[in-house]
Design a protein around this motif. Structure first.
Motif, short mmCIF file in Angstrom:
data_model
loop_
_atom_site.label_atom_id
_atom_site.label_comp_id
_atom_site.label_asym_id
_atom_site.label_seq_id
_atom_site.Cartn_x
_atom_site.Cartn_y
_atom_site.Cartn_z
N PRO A 72 -4.67 0.84 -5.04
CA PRO A 72 -5.50 1.94 -5.02
C PRO A 72 -5.32 3.03 -6.17
O PRO A 72 -3.61 3.30 -5.84
CB PRO A 72 -6.03 2.27 -3.60
N LYS A 73 -5.62 3.15 -7.02
CA LYS A 73 -5.40 4.13 -8.19
C LYS A 73 -6.03 5.61 -7.73
O LYS A 73 -7.10 5.92 -7.16
CB LYS A 73 -5.67 3.78 -9.49
N VAL A 74 -5.47 6.37 -8.49
CA VAL A 74 -5.82 8.33 -8.04
C VAL A 74 -7.77 7.87 -8.42
O VAL A 74 -7.97 7.12 -9.66
CB VAL A 74 -5.04 9.48 -8.93
N GLY A 75 -8.82 8.50 -7.58
CA GLY A 75 -10.13 8.02 -7.93
C GLY A 75 -10.66 7.19 -6.71
O GLY A 75 -11.73 7.45 -7.06
N ASP A 76 -10.17 6.28 -7.16
CA ASP A 76 -10.74 4.74 -5.44
C ASP A 76 -10.95 5.48 -4.60
O ASP A 76 -10.61 6.26 -3.95
CB ASP A 76 -9.53 3.65 -5.80
N GLU A 77 -12.19 4.61 -3.68
CA GLU A 77 -12.15 4.74 -2.43
C GLU A 77 -11.77 3.96 -1.93
O GLU A 77 -11.01 3.08 -1.28
CB GLU A 77 -14.28 3.70 -2.55
N ILE A 78 -11.28 5.07 -0.60
CA ILE A 78 -10.07 4.36 -0.48
C ILE A 78 -9.83 4.68 1.36
O ILE A 78 -10.51 5.06 1.67
CB ILE A 78 -8.49 5.19 -0.53
N VAL A 79 -9.20 4.21 1.88
CA VAL A 79 -9.01 4.07 3.82
C VAL A 79 -7.59 4.08 4.41
O VAL A 79 -6.95 3.20 3.82
CB VAL A 79 -10.40 3.47 4.51
N GLY A 80 -7.43 5.35 5.74
CA GLY A 80 -5.92 4.72 5.90
C GLY A 80 -5.57 4.06 6.95
O GLY A 80 -6.83 4.43 7.68
N PHE A 81 -4.67 3.29 7.66
CA PHE A 81 -4.69 2.26 8.62
C PHE A 81 -3.18 3.22 9.39
O PHE A 81 -2.15 2.96 8.16
CB PHE A 81 -4.30 1.29 8.30
N LEU A 82 -3.35 3.49 10.69
CA LEU A 82 -2.25 4.43 10.90
C LEU A 82 -1.46 2.96 11.88
O LEU A 82 -2.11 1.96 12.40
CB LEU A 82 -2.62 5.13 12.01
N ASP A 83 -0.13 2.43 11.62
CA ASP A 83 0.62 1.54 12.18
C ASP A 83 0.99 2.61 13.55
O ASP A 83 0.96 3.79 13.98
CB ASP A 83 1.74 0.81 11.51
N SER A 84 2.13 1.80 13.91
CA SER A 84 2.44 2.80 15.85
C SER A 84 4.17 3.46 14.97
O SER A 84 4.10 3.96 15.73
CB SER A 84 3.32 1.64 16.47
N LYS A 85 4.16 3.49 14.13
CA LYS A 85 4.81 4.48 13.56
C LYS A 85 4.58 5.93 13.21
O LYS A 85 5.28 6.44 12.22
CB LYS A 85 6.29 3.88 13.38
N ASN A 86 3.45 5.58 13.26
CA ASN A 86 2.86 6.82 12.83
C ASN A 86 2.95 7.31 10.77
O ASN A 86 2.70 7.90 10.64
CB ASN A 86 2.84 8.15 13.38
N THR A 87 3.60 5.35 9.89
CA THR A 87 2.28 5.46 8.96
C THR A 87 1.04 5.07 7.95
O THR A 87 0.94 4.00 9.22
CB THR A 87 4.15 4.89 8.41
N LEU A 88 0.20 6.06 7.53
CA LEU A 88 -0.35 5.91 6.74
C LEU A 88 -0.68 5.19 5.75
O LEU A 88 0.08 4.84 5.37
CB LEU A 88 -1.32 6.84 6.85
N GLU A 89 -1.04 3.57 6.07
CA GLU A 89 -1.14 2.29 4.91
C GLU A 89 -3.05 3.35 4.34
O GLU A 89 -3.34 2.73 4.80
CB GLU A 89 -0.64 1.78 4.98
N ILE A 90 -2.53 3.69 2.44
CA ILE A 90 -3.50 3.23 2.64
C ILE A 90 -4.24 2.58 1.51
O ILE A 90 -3.70 2.07 0.54
CB ILE A 90 -3.39 4.59 0.76
N HIS A 91 -5.45 1.92 1.46
CA HIS A 91 -6.10 0.50 1.20
C HIS A 91 -7.50 1.36 0.44
O HIS A 91 -7.79 2.49 0.59
CB HIS A 91 -6.56 -0.15 2.04
#
Length: 735
Positions: free
Chosen positions: A586-605
Motif C-alpha cells: 500500500p502507498k500513501v493515500g491508498d485505502e488501508i486496513v490494519g490486522f493485529l497479530d499475537s505479538k501486537n504488530t499491526l500489518e498494513i494492507h
C-alpha cells in the motif's frame, strides 16, 4: 419578441437586444417568473447600472441574454438566478455573502464558480489557468456551472467584433481549445456549432471566405438535390406504413467549419469533397430507426464503410444516431442521420435536452426526472474533468477478428475498447491478443492494431486499471466497480470492529445495521473514524436505557488514536509496531486496513487486496481502523550546480539529514544547459515534516544557485514539476 424553437435562432434573436427594454422582452420570452427570479433580475439591473459593453450597449443586456439562453434550455429557478447574477461579484460591489443570504447556498455556489479568481500578484496567463481550474473543478460538482459558462461565452462571442483584433484572436483560440471540447463532451451540439462558426470566421478568415463562397455558389444545386432526395425518402416511408405526422425529415448542408476541417485533414480542395449534403430522419421509436435504415439501403447504394451505429454503442457524451451514407441515382453522396425525437433533442442540446424533453418539446419535467438526468451528465463531466488534457483527442483505427474497422481515441487501452463495445465484455476481459501476441488488458492501442479480446467467466477486474484507462465510459464503470467493492469491505471492517467491542456475532451486527438503515448514512465508500464513533454511540443508545451507563460505555468503548510513523491507528488494543504488507505494497493515500497479530504488530494492507478480503470474511485476525496521518506525498526536486569541489554536496546532504528529509533519487546531469554546467539532481521526500516553507527557505539561503521545485503526480504516477511563484527557470524541468 417572437418565440423561437431552436438554439441557433435563439442566438440570432438575442442580437436584437440593444437596450434594457429589448433585453427584458427577450428574457421574459424564455424565463418563468418567480419571486426569487424577480429579485435576482432587480439586483442585476441595479448592480450593472451605468456599465456599458465594448459595443457601447448597456452591460445589463449580457446577463439578461445569458439568463434567456438558460431559460430556453429549461434551466430551473436557481440556474436562471445564477445566470442573472454571474458577473455581479466580479464587476460590481455585490458580495457572495449577500448572494448566499438573499438567494441561498446553491445560487451562491454557482455564482462563485463563475467568478474569476483575483490575485494581483499573478499574471494574466496564470489567472486564466486558475479560472479554468476553478471552473472545471466546480463543474465536476455541479454541471450547471458549465452550462451557464457556455451560454456566457456564446453571448460574448456574438459581440466579439467590437474588440481589438489581438483580443478577438485570443478569445477565439481559448474557445476553440477549451470551451468547444467541453460543449462536445456534454453533447451540447447547438452551442458547439455557434462557437465553432464564430471562431472559424475570425481565426481562419480566408478558409471561411472560400467555404462560404463555395456554398453560396452551389446553394440552388444543393437544395434541388436535397429536395428531390427527401421526396423519394418520404415516398418510401409512407409506402412502408409510416404516417406523415409520425416522422420528420430535415435537410442540411454540413457546417462550414466541419467542411473546412475535412479539406485540411484530407489535403484536398473543397470542390473535391463528396459528403457535404445530409438529411436527418426523425422517428418515434428505436425500432423505427432500424426499419427506416433498411428501407434506405434497399432503395439506394449504401457506403458500408461509413455506416456507424451510435444507437447500440452511444458516444461518450450520450449521442445516439444511426449514420449511413448513400449514393443517389444521379451519383450524389448524401449522409443520413436516423434517430428518435428524444435522441434528436439530446443530440442538439445534450444535458439541457433532459431538462426540456417531453414529446411536445415543452419545458415540463419533474424534479425527480431532472435529478436523474443531472446525475447522469454529472458523471460524464466528472470523468472528463479527470482526464489529463482538455484538448480534443485524435482517433486511431484498429481491426477486430471479423476484419471490421473501429475508431478509438489515441491513448485508449484494450479495456477502453472493450467497454466501448459492451459493458459485459469490459467486466469479463481477461487478456488480449494484439497482432498475434498476448497482451494485458491495459495494453495501449496503436494505429492499425489487429486485436482479439479473450474473456473469463471469473470477474478479473483489477481496480488499479482505473488509473490506466483513457475513455470516460471505462473510467466511470471501473470507478463504480471500485467504490462498490470498497463499500463491501468497509461493511466487513465495521462488523469485525463491532463484533470485538461488543462481543456479538458478525451476523447479529450486520442485522442491526440493516434494520436501522445505517449503510448509506455511515458506511460509504470512504469510511471515516467519525462515522465509526457515531455508530458506536448509536448502538449504545439503541441498546441501553440507563443514562449513566450510556456515558460509562461510550467512554469505555472510545477508540483511542495511536500514532506510529505516518499512520494513525484507532483501537483499544495496544499496537507496539507496524509493518507494510509485501503482498499489496500500500502507498500513501491508498485505502488501508490494519490486522493485529499475537505479538501486537499491526500489518498494513490495501483494503482490496485478497489477504484483507479473506481475513475480514473469515474473522482470522483482529482488525484496527487505520489511516494515513498525512495522505499526500510532499516531494521536491533540488537542482544544485556542481563546482570544482564537492563541499556544497556534502553541506546539502548534511542539511537534508538535519531536517530528516529522505532522499529518494540522485542523478547527475552533464552539460545540462547553455552554459554547459553539470548539476546534481535530487528527489526528496518531505512527507514527514510540516514546516516545508521554512526548510526550503533555509536551503535557498545556504546555496545561492540552488533551484527547488515541487513534484506533483497524477493518478497514474506521472511526474509533473511546478516551479515556485514568480520564478523563471533557465532549466528544462521535464527531465
Amino acid at each position: 419578441m417572437k418565440n423561437v424553437k431552436n438554439f441557433l435562432d435563439l442566438v440570432e434573436s438575442s442580437k436584437q437586444c440593444i437596450d434594457l427594454l429589448s433585453a427584458k422582452r427577450f428574457f421574459r420570452a424564455y424565463c418563468p417568473t418567480s419571486e426569487l427570479i424577480e429579485k435576482a433580475l432587480e439586483l442585476s439591473i441595479k448592480s450593472h447600472e451605468g456599465q456599458n459593453r465594448k459595443t457601447g450597449h448597456p452591460y445589463i443586456i449580457h446577463p439578461l441574454s445569458v439568463a434567456g439562453y438558460i431559460g430556453f434550455l429549461g434551466g430551473n429557478e436557481e440556474s436562471i438566478c445564477a445566470a442573472l447574477l454571474h458577473d455581479t461579484v466580479e464587476d460590481t460591489k455585490v458580495t457572495l455573502k449577500y448572494i448566499k443570504q438573499e438567494f441561498g447556498t446553491t445560487v451562491e455556489f454557482l455564482v462563485d464558480a463563475l467568478t474569476k479568481p483575483i490575485d494581483k500578484d499573478v499574471d494574466k496567463i496564470k489567472i486564466k489557468e486558475l479560472t479554468f481550474a476553478k471552473l472545471t473543478s466546480n463543474a465536476s460538482k455541479d454541471v450547471r456551472v458549465l452550462v451557464i459558462k457556455l451560454c456566457d461565452r456564446t453571448h460574448n462571442l456574438i459581440t466579439i467584433g467590437a474588440m481589438i483584433p489581438k483580443k478577438i484572436e485570443e478569445k477565439c483560440r481559448e474557445t476553440l481549445s477549451f470551451y468547444i471540447p467541453l460543449a462536445n463532451r456534454l453533447g451540447m451540439n447547438r452551442i458547439k456549432l455557434v462557437l465553432e462558426n464564430i471562431c472559424f470566421q475570425y481565426l481562419f478568415p480566408q478558409g471561411y471566405k472560400e467555404v462560404s463562397s463555395f456554398i453560396d455558389e452551389h446553394q440552388n444545386e444543393f437544395q434541388i438535390v436535397l429536395n428531390n432526395y427527401i421526396l423519394k425518402v418520404e415516398e418510401i416511408l409512407m409506402k412502408s406504413g409510416f404516417n406523415k405526422e409520425d416522422y420528420r425529415v430535415e435537410k442540411r448542408i454540413k457546417e462550414k467549419y466541419s467542411i473546412y476541417l475535412k479539406t485540411q485533414r484530407k489535403g484536398i480542395k473543397i470542390h473535391e469533397l463528396s459528403d457535404i449534403l445530409a438529411v436527418r430522419i426523425i422517428l418515434p421509436k428505436k425500432s423505427d430507426c432500424y426499419h427506416a435504415m433498411g428501407l434506405i439501403h434497399e432503395h439506394f447504394t449504401p457506403e458500408f464503410k461509413k455506416f456507424k451505429d451510435y444507437i447500440a454503442s452511444p458516444k461518450d457524451n450520450g449521442y445516439q444516431t444511426l449514420h449511413t451514407t448513400i449514393t443517389n441515382q444521379i451519383n450524389h453522396t448524401i449522409e443520413n442521420q436516423i434517430r428518435t425525437f428524444e435522441m434528436d433533442q439530446s443530440a442538439k442540446l445534450g444535458i439541457a435536452a433532459h431538462w426540456r424533453y417531453k414529446n411536445s418539446g415543452e419545458i415540463n419535467e419533474t424534479l425527480e426526472e431532472r435529478s436523474i438526468s443531472h446525475k447522469k451528465y454529472q458523471k460524464t463531466f466528472q470523468s472528463f474533468y479527470k482526464t489529463d488534457s482538455l484538448d480534443q483527442i485524435d482517433e486511431i483505427s484498429i481491426f477486430t477478428p471479423d476484419k471490421k474497422k473501429h475508431k478509438v481515441q489515441k491513448n485508449d487501452t484494450l479495456i477502453d475498447f472493450a467497454y466501448k463495445i459492451d459493458e459485459v465484455l469490459g467486466k469479463n476481459i481477461s487478456y488480449g491478443i494484439v497482432n498475434g501476441k498476448k497482451v494485458p488488458p491495459i495494453y495501449k492501442l496503436n494505429n492499425n492494431d489487429h486485436i482479439k479480446i479473450v474473456t473469463s467467466t471469473k470477474n478479473s477486474i483489477k481496480h488499479s486499471w482505473r488509473y490506466a484507462v483513457n475513455s470516460p465510459k471505462a473510467k466511470q464503470y471501473l470507478e463504480e466497480a471500485y467504490l462498490h467493492e470498497l463499500s463491501k469491505i468497509n461493511i466487513l471492517i465495521v462488523v469485525q470492529i463491532f463484533s470485538k467491542i461488543f462481543d456479538k456475532s458478525g451476523d447479529y451486527i450486520l442485522e442491526w445495521i440493516n434494520e436501522n438503515r445505517l449503510l448509506d448514512k455511515y458506511i460509504k465508500s470512504s469510511l471515516s473514524i467519525e462515522s465509526i464513533k457515531r455508530l458506536i454511540k448509536f448502538y449504545i443508545f439503541s441498546k441501553i436505557s440507563n443514562k449513566s451507563l450510556k456515558k460509562t460505555l461510550i467512554k469505555r468503548y472510545t477508540l483511542t488514536p495511536q500514532f506510529i510513523s505516518n499512520l494513525v491507528i484507532y483501537s483499544n488494543f495496544n499496537v507496539t509496531k507496524t509493518s507494510i504488507a509485501h503482498c499489496c505494497h500500500p502507498k500513501v493515500g491508498d485505502e488501508i486496513v490494519g490486522f493485529l497479530d499475537s505479538k501486537n504488530t499491526l500489518e498494513i494492507h490495501n483494503k482490496l487486496c485478497s489477504f484483507s478480503k479473506d481475513n475480514l470474511k473469515n474473522n482470522l485476525k483482529n482488525v484496527c481502523y487505520t489511516n494515513w496521518k498525512i495522505k499526500t506525498i510532499n516531494q521536491f526536486e533540488i537542482l544544485l550546480p556542481l563546482k570544482d569541489n564537492s563541499s556544497d554536496i556534502t553541506k546539502l546532504f548534511e542539511l537534508l539529514s538535519t531536517f530528516k528529509l529522505a532522499i529518494l533519487k540522485i542523478k547527475t546531469l552533464e552539460n545540462f544547459n547553455e552554459e554547459n554546467l553539470s548539476y546534481i539532481l535530487l528527489e526528496v521526500n518531505y512527507s514527514e515534516v510540516s514546516n516545508i516553507k521554512r526548510i526550503n527557505q533555509k536551503i535557498i539561503d545556504t546555496f545561492s544557485n540552488i533551484k527547488i521545485s515541487e513534484i506533483r503526480r497524477d493518478r497514474r504516477g506521472n511526474k509533473k514539476i511546478y516551479l515556485p511563484k514568480k520564478e523563471t527557470s533557465i532549466f528544462n524541468w521535464s527531465i
